[in-house]
Design a protein around this motif. Structure first.
Motif: not given
Length: 324
Positions: A20-22, A209-223
């Motif tokens: 999430m930081e990245e 700033i609230e991130i979206s569900d799509n943002d969460v998916q992108q974070i999962d990919n980085i993880m």
């Protein structure tokens, strides 16, 4: 600065928040970003540390404690749900300015609670001389990320048993154990943990700033990159020579390499130092294949400034470590 908020209150594993930081660098505007997070019992160790030297793997496995590597330097820490993690993301390449801005904000936030808070040269935050927060950082192009602990009321038994720092490291700090040099907020304030988090947000942030569900998916990919055995276990090539030292203001550095016909090969540099530059490209690649003589080592690194790669380390100190 703006608070970065997830769309739900669901808890995630520790690497999610590192990812999430990245990801935050992709959405940051003119404002700095900040967020807090908590995890189940977990050990997190530095980018250049050897897991077997820092983590009691048997104890962690037996007690359900997870362990992950981060991309920042620094030492090994223990986190649980009574420990709050802070993350700060800013558009800056100036390490000194970034740390000063962040630690000053945290210290002032604690002082508003009537606490005798201060920071030190090792980027720790103290209350009455005892460590309550340790911080580390790393660079992404154009950005700096600082993250650290805020000990509210952690499980000291797990902390003492899950982390295994060297005797030399503890002696350099003048303490007998990890536990003996820390304090917790619960010993100093009457706020419960949720009220303390509200205080942090209201003091340090001026919006969200609230991130979206799509943002969460992108974070999962980085993880996913944090979860590979290669990243967690690290690179420990075969070696027959080891040089290790604790250097004041720098940290513990261990250099391992293989000498074949007095030529350096398979070098690996580990420790709890703060990394500022690409140590593999700028240092390790230059020294692999170099004759193991003081003059050859000096020539190999004469055009680089080691203090710009490892915080506070001089070229002379590094050469002395390798060759004395």
């Amino acid at each position: 600065m703006k608070y970065l908020r997830l769309p739900d209150n669901q808890s995630h594993i520790l690497p999610f928040y590192l990812a999430m930081e990245e990801y935050a660098t992709c959405i940051i505007g003119e404002d700095d970003l900040f967020f807090m997070w908590q995890v189940n019992p977990t050990v997190i160790f530095g980018r250049n540390q050897v897991i077997q030297n820092e983590v009691n793997l048997d104890y962690c496995d037996a007690n359900g404690i997870e362990y992950y590597r981060r991309k920042s330097g620094g030492g090994c820490v223990f986190a649980d749900m009574n420990n709050i993690m802070f993350s700060y993301i800013t558009r800056s390449d100036n390490v000194t300015l970034t740390f000063s801005r962040y630690t000053t904000a945290v210290v002032e936030m604690l002082k508003l609670l009537g606490l005798n808070a201060s920071d030190n040269s090792r980027n720790d935050i103290m209350i009455d001389g005892c460590k309550v927060s340790g911080n580390a950082f790393y660079h992404m192009p154009g950005f700096s990320i600082v993250h650290g602990t805020m000990l509210y009321d952690t499980d000291r038994q797990h902390m003492a048993n899950a982390i295994t720092p060297s005797k030399q490291k503890l002696e350099s700090k003048g303490v007998k154990s990890v536990e003996s040099r820390i304090t917790t907020l619960s010993q100093h304030i009457g706020l419960n943990i949720e009220d303390f988090k509200k205080h942090v947000r209201s003091t340090m942030c001026d919006g969200e700033i609230e991130i979206s569900d799509n943002d969460v998916q992108q974070i999962d990919n980085i993880m996913q990159g944090y979860l590979t055995p290669e990243f967690i276990l690290g690179n420990n090539p075969r070696c027959n020579t080891t040089r290790k030292q604790h250097i004041g203001g720098v940290g513990e550095i261990e250099v391992r390499f293989q000498l074949v016909h007095n030529i350096i090969n398979n070098m690996n540099i580990t420790g709890d130092f703060f990394l500022l530059g690409d140590i593999d490209h700028l240092v390790v690649d230059r020294l692999n294949g170099t004759p193991y003589t003081r003059q050859a080592i000096e020539n190999a690194i004469k055009h680089i400034d080691m203090s710009q790669i490892i915080m506070n380390l001089t070229n002379k100190q590094f050469i002395n470590l390798l060759y004395n």
